[in-house]
Structure formats: structure tokens, C-alpha cells
Enzyme design. Structure first.
Site, mmCIF file in Angstrom:
data_model
loop_
_atom_site.group_PDB
_atom_site.id
_atom_site.type_symbol
_atom_site.label_atom_id
_atom_site.label_comp_id
_atom_site.label_asym_id
_atom_site.label_seq_id
_atom_site.Cartn_x
_atom_site.Cartn_y
_atom_site.Cartn_z
ATOM 1 N N GLY A 88 -0.505 -60.193 -40.787
ATOM 2 C CA GLY A 88 0.761 -59.469 -40.917
ATOM 3 C C GLY A 88 1.726 -59.858 -39.827
ATOM 4 O O GLY A 88 1.389 -60.605 -38.892
ATOM 5 N N GLU A 89 2.954 -59.341 -39.938
ATOM 6 C CA GLU A 89 3.992 -59.662 -38.964
ATOM 7 C C GLU A 89 4.894 -58.458 -38.756
ATOM 8 O O GLU A 89 5.236 -57.749 -39.711
ATOM 9 C CB GLU A 89 4.818 -60.860 -39.429
ATOM 10 C CG GLU A 89 5.887 -61.287 -38.434
ATOM 11 C CD GLU A 89 6.608 -62.554 -38.860
ATOM 12 O OE1 GLU A 89 7.532 -62.979 -38.138
ATOM 13 O OE2 GLU A 89 6.239 -63.112 -39.923
ATOM 14 N N GLY A 90 5.265 -58.221 -37.503
ATOM 15 C CA GLY A 90 6.193 -57.160 -37.165
ATOM 16 C C GLY A 90 7.408 -57.718 -36.473
ATOM 17 O O GLY A 90 7.627 -58.943 -36.440
ATOM 18 N N SER A 91 8.212 -56.837 -35.923
ATOM 19 C CA SER A 91 9.456 -57.269 -35.279
ATOM 20 C C SER A 91 9.207 -58.134 -34.059
ATOM 21 O O SER A 91 9.984 -59.057 -33.772
ATOM 22 C CB SER A 91 10.276 -56.036 -34.867
ATOM 23 O OG SER A 91 10.585 -55.238 -35.985
ATOM 24 N N GLY A 127 5.839 -59.364 -33.097
ATOM 25 C CA GLY A 127 4.562 -60.061 -33.040
ATOM 26 C C GLY A 127 4.015 -60.445 -34.408
ATOM 27 O O GLY A 127 4.437 -59.910 -35.432
ATOM 28 N N LYS A 163 -3.057 -60.847 -31.748
ATOM 29 C CA LYS A 163 -1.631 -60.616 -31.968
ATOM 30 C C LYS A 163 -0.829 -61.497 -31.036
ATOM 31 O O LYS A 163 -0.948 -61.400 -29.809
ATOM 32 C CB LYS A 163 -1.273 -59.147 -31.738
ATOM 33 C CG LYS A 163 0.194 -58.840 -32.004
ATOM 34 C CD LYS A 163 0.482 -57.352 -31.916
ATOM 35 C CE LYS A 163 1.928 -57.048 -32.276
ATOM 36 N NZ LYS A 163 2.217 -55.591 -32.241
ATOM 37 N N ASP A 170 5.776 -44.494 -33.887
ATOM 38 C CA ASP A 170 5.856 -45.435 -35.010
ATOM 39 C C ASP A 170 4.683 -45.213 -35.967
ATOM 40 O O ASP A 170 4.019 -46.161 -36.381
ATOM 41 C CB ASP A 170 5.865 -46.871 -34.485
ATOM 42 C CG ASP A 170 6.399 -47.865 -35.531
ATOM 43 O OD1 ASP A 170 7.009 -47.413 -36.519
ATOM 44 O OD2 ASP A 170 6.190 -49.081 -35.359
#
Length: 572
Positions: free
Chosen positions: A218-221, A223, A262, A384
Site C-alpha cells: 500500500g501507499e500513503g501520503s 510512505g 515502510k 487517523d
């Protein structure tokens, strides 16, 4: 000298039989107990006036005496102690007997000896805790009481009570949420111990060459998350992995220890700070609430450019406990049935499909709110909470991940009043964990000391996470909210309804499927309305994690009972 001394107990009893009677099973513990009797309606003298006059004469002291003997200094000698316990005037003989028993019990409890003096600390401990002098606890506590008694020996009774009141109030303040005292122990004792232990185990000296990177999860803002594994220490060659090789890493028997990696983005503004905070919070939560988060192994910095590695980039490492989040399960058509075996070990028996789905939702919510209760007790607010930040382990545990937006309001870590990293789909109407006018935190020690005032009196910042937990409950229970568009429409309608779920239910354009929440007389719906709401004054209007766990929705315990009963079923 005294004009007269108080006569012996036997003499007083004979002289005033209607007022007094002796008490004391042991010869050295003789006492007199007042009998309180009602005067007759004619107002006849029952002996009280004579008895009081004799007491006054016995206690008169000649001012010319320079020294008062021990016998004349107090009210009593060994056999002359008078214990007065107030009773209503109408109390009869039965009440007098109860008074006798109460007097003896109080005297034994306080360790009052035959002279009327309170016992020594050792004897007091023996009376209260039933500890003999050989017990180490009694020895330490007795010594502490003795030292305290010595330190306060020059104080009057009023000053002693004032001192004890101050110490009690200080203790209550230091232990009130978010726990100044426990925070100090964590910072100055537990954190250094963890650092030393990790250094011995090599967790603080991880290297890029220790790991092999698998498929992207997965990917976040700030990382990107990958599956990974620890390179064996037997010198096995690590080849470049691409395509299907990355996907098959979890099934590669050469790598026994699987991890989650990560990568913190290098060129993104704010990513480095976010990564540093996430590392700090993972260490912090691993000490304070290890059951609530994934097992954090440490971090390393890439020393060269290679495949996904960028020189100078930070990587965070967790033990692999599962690579699927609640969001992954929510996106499948079979939710919540697709979690039933994972949560309970098998398909639940003797229940209909709807009841089984409701029990899965309740089990997830119980774990989520329990984890929030643990981190909130340490002063941490996650900020979050959403399905993609709730990893579901292979053992059916729901754990919090991604602490990059978290804040520790005990010391003001990662807290800026007018800035927050929020997901608008799960953000409460107040937008910020504390009001924007809240001043920026002072230096950490001062912030820690003031934190109970901020938490208990001015605000309840933990309620920020509870709103997000309510949105998660709604998503799990209502199928139309499990899509991105459905969730956005719900939030728009909820905003128009003034964040009142009951009003939203009546005015929603599409009739929502509330069967799961309406089971058990609507307990699930009631919990949702107490989580998804605007906050009232002084933090009211929304349940805390501790209060939510006491809600009837969880007190039924049907999910746990069903799991136990299912294990006794012969069919699978």
C-alpha cells in the site's frame, strides 16, 4: 494537683449503672461505654447531671503545679478509659450492645492500647493489613510510617491533616489522565531500558542489507509499504526480486522471518518529520500498550541506491503479523462473513447469517475501542483512525498502525494547534484534536505537569478518535457506506443533519440498511449515535473509550459466548 481523680471503672459502673457498663474481654483493655437512654416524659433526672459534675471535678487542675503527672495528664489510666460513641436518644439496649461491639472493633482496628494511645506503626500495620513484623512489606511500610511520624512530630494535628491532604491531592493529580507520574517513569526509566535492551538485541543497529523487499502492499501520503523478510544469517544470497518473485516472497521457505517494511518518501515535504514521529510513537506505544499496535522492530537508513532503496531514505520495520487491513476486508463482497473464521476460529453454529455478521462487527469494534482506551490512557491520540490503519493479524487481532499523525498530549509531541493531518471522511466536526486557540505546548517537563488540566478540565482530546471509531462502525454495519462514494455522500448528509444520526436516519435520500445496528433492541445504533455527534461543553456529547466499553452493546458479550459455544459444536 487535681482536685480529685476519676474513680476506677468498677466504682463508676456501680455508681451509675444506668449510664455505663464495662467493656473489654482482656484485663488490659477495660473500657467504659456510655449507655444513652431517653429521659422520661416527666423529665426526671436519670443521673447524667451528677455524672458530668463528677467528671468536671476529676479533671480540674491546680495551676500552681509545675509538672502534671502522667496519671493526671490524661482522662484515664489503664482501667479508666471512657469511650463515648454518640447514639440517638431513643436508642435502646440493643443499640447499646451494638455500640459496645463497634467500640471494640474501632479500638482493635486503630490499635488503641490500654492507655488510650494510638499504637506504633508496626502494630497499626499488623491491625490493618494482618502483617507480622517478619513480613518484608510490613518492615518497609513500618519504617516509612516511622520516618513520616518523625518528620511530622513537630506539627500540630491541623498541620498534619493539611500535609496529608496536600500529599493526597498531589498523588491524585499526578495519577490522573494522562498520567504525569507514569509518563515520567516511562521517559526516564522504561525508555532507557528499552534502548539498552534493543541495543543488546541489535534492533537499534539494523542495516539495509538485513532485509529483502517483496511486493508493494500500500501507499500513503508520506510512505510506501512493502512485504519483506529478514535475510538469513547463514549467508544465503539475496537476489533481485521482481514480478512474481516479489509476490511469492511470503511463501519462500528460505526466509523464515517475515516483516513489513515502510519506506518514508524522500522528496515529499513533511515526510521525514512524519517518519520520525511515527518511529517515536511506535517505540512509545510498544512500551505503553504493546497489544494495541504491530510489533515494531526498529528502523534503518539506506546506504546506497538499489531497487526500492534510495540512499539516505529511512525505512521502518515491523514483525509480520498480517498484510491485510480492515479496509481490504471491507472492500470484499463477503464482508463481514469473510472475517468470521479469522475472528472466532470457525463458522459460528446455531445462529442466523445476520446475527453472525453482527457478532463479527461487534468483535472488531470491541478490539478497536479497547486499543484506543489503552493509548488514550497514556496521553496519545491517534488522529487517523480508519479501516486502512487497522491491520487484522493472522490470529484475528485488530491492531493500530500508522502513527504518523499521532500526538502525545502529555508532552506536546507532534502537536501544533492550528495544523493537523486528517482524512476528511473520518474527521470529526471539530477538525482539530484541541481548539485552535489552545497555546502551543511549553517545554516537555512543564507540558507534562500541566497535561491533566488540559485533558481533564479544558478538553477531552481522546474524543477525537472516538468519532472516527463511530464512522468505522457505520461502515462495517451499513453496506452502502463501504464504498468511497457512499461514505462521502453519508458525510455530506450527516453534515446537513447537524451531525445528528437520528435526524440523518429520517432524512437520508436512500433508506439505509440498519439491520445489524437494530439487533438487540437497537443497542448498536444507540452506540453509534453516542460516538458520531458534535461535542458538547467540557467534552460532553460523545463517549470516551472507557465509557463506550461499558455500553450495553458490549455488555451482552454475545460474540465471546458464541465463539466459546462454537468450539463445542461437532459440525464445522
Amino acid at each position: 494537683m487535681a482536685a480529685s481523680h476519676l474513680p476506677p471503672a468498677a466504682t463508676l459502673v456501680k455508681k451509675y449503672p444506668t449510664l455505663l457498663h464495662p467493656f473489654g474481654a482482656k484485663p488490659h483493655a477495660q473500657r467504659l461505654i456510655f449507655r444513652c437512654r431517653a429521659t422520661s416524659s416527666e423529665g426526671a433526672d436519670d443521673g447524667w447531671a451528677s455524672f458530668v459534675d463528677e467528671l468536671k471535678r476529676s479533671l480540674q487542675v491546680d495551676p500552681s503545679d509545675a509538672v502534671i503527672s502522667n496519671a493526671g495528664a490524661g482522662l484515664t489510666s489503664n482501667n479508666d478509659l471512657v469511650t463515648a460513641l454518640p447514639l440517638e436518644p431513643s436508642a435502646g439496649p440493643a443499640a447499646g450492645d451494638a455500640t459496645t461491639a463497634a467500640a471494640g472493633a474501632v479500638s482493635e482496628l486503630l490499635g488503641v492500647d490500654a492507655s488510650g494511645a494510638v499504637a506504633t506503626p508496626d502494630r497499626l500495620l499488623s491491625s490493618l493489613l494482618h502483617l507480622d513484623a517478619s513480613n518484608p512489606v510490613a518492615s518497609v511500610a513500618g519504617g516509612a510510617l516511622s520516618r513520616l511520624d518523625a518528620l511530622t512530630s513537630g506539627l500540630s494535628d491541623a498541620q498534619r491533616w493539611a500535609l496529608f491532604g496536600f500529599l493526597a491531592a498531589t498523588w491524585l493529580y499526578l495519577t490522573a489522565r494522562p498520567g504525569v507520574l507514569s509518563g515520567a517513569v516511562d521517559m526516564y526509566v522504561l525508555a532507557p531500558l528499552q534502548l539498552a535492551l534493543d541495543s543488546v538485541l541489535g534492533r537499534r543497529s539494523l542495516k539495509m542489507s538485513d532485509f529483502v523487499v517483496g511486493e508493494r502492499i500500500g501507499e500513503g501520503s508520506f510512505g510506501v509499504v512493502y512485504a519483506g523478510a529478514v535475510v538469513p544469517k547463514n549467508g544465503a544470497v539475496v537476489e533481485e526480486r521482481s514480478g512474481k518473485a516479489k509476490t511469492s516472497l511470503q511463501n519462500d521457505d528460505r526466509y523464515k522471518e517475515k516483516v513489513i517494511l515502510k519506506k518514508i518518501k524522500v522528496m515529499t515535504v513533511g515526510a521525514k518529520e512524519c517518519g520520525d514521529y511515527e518511529e517515536w510513537f511506535n517505540y512509545r506505544v510498544s512500551r505503553a500498550a504493546p497489544e494495541s499496535c504491530a510489533d515494531f522492530l526498529g528502523s534503518f537508513v539506506a546506504d546506497k541506491n538499489k531497487a526500492e532503496f534510495v540512499k539516505g531514505g529511512k525505512w521502518l520495520v515491523w514483525k509480520f503479523e498480517g498484510d491485510r487491513t480492515l479496509a481490504n476486508y471491507l472492500s470484499e463482497r463477503g464482508f463481514p462473513s469473510n472475517l468470521e473464521r479469522l475472528m472466532f476460529g470457525r463458522v459460528l453454529q446455531g445462529l442466523g447469517p445476520l446475527e453472525r455478521e453482527a457478532l463479527v462487527v461487534k468483535q472488531v469494534m470491541r478490539q478497536l475501542i479497547t486499543s484506543l482506551k489503552r493509548i488514550h490512557a497514556t496521553g496519545i491520540v491517534h488522529r487517523d483512525i480508519k479501516p486502512s490503519n487497522l491491520v487484522v493479524t493472522r490470529r484475528g487481532q485488530v491492531k493500530l498502525i500508522d502513527f504518523g499523525a499521532a500526538t502525545d498530549l502529555r508532552i506536546g509531541k507532534n502537536y501544533v494547534p492550528d495544523r493537523a493531518l486528517l482524512d476528511p471522511d473520518y474527521c470529526p466536526p471539530e477538525l482539530y484534536v484541541l481548539p485552535e486557540e489552545t497555546p502551543e505546548p511549553p517545554p516537555e517537563p512543564i507540558a507534562a505537569i500541566l497535561s491533566p488540566i488540559l485533558w481533564q478540565v479544558l478538553n477531552s482530546p481522546d474524543l477525537f478518535d472516538m468519532y472516527s471509531a463511530g464512522i468505522v462502525l457505520m461502515q462495517m454495519a451499513i453496506p452502502t457506506l463501504r464504498t468511497q462514494s457512499g461514505l462521502k455522500n453519508f458525510n455530506a448528509e450527516l453534515r446537513s443533519a447537524g451531525y445528528d444520526l437520528n435526524r440523518w436516519r429520517q432524512s437520508a435520500r436512500r433508506r439505509p440498511d440498519l439491520q445489524i445496528l437494530d439487533l438487540d433492541s437497537g443497542r448498536g445504533w444507540d452506540l453509534a449515535t453516542k460516538l458520531i455527534s458534535e461535542r458538547g461543553a467540557n467534552g460532553g456529547g460523545r463517549l470516551s473509550a472507557a465509557a463506550a466499553l461499558r455500553h450495553p452493546y458490549f455488555l451482552l458479550g454475545g460474540d465471546q459466548a458464541a465463539a466459546v459455544l462454537s468450539k463445542f459444536s461437532l459440525s464445522k
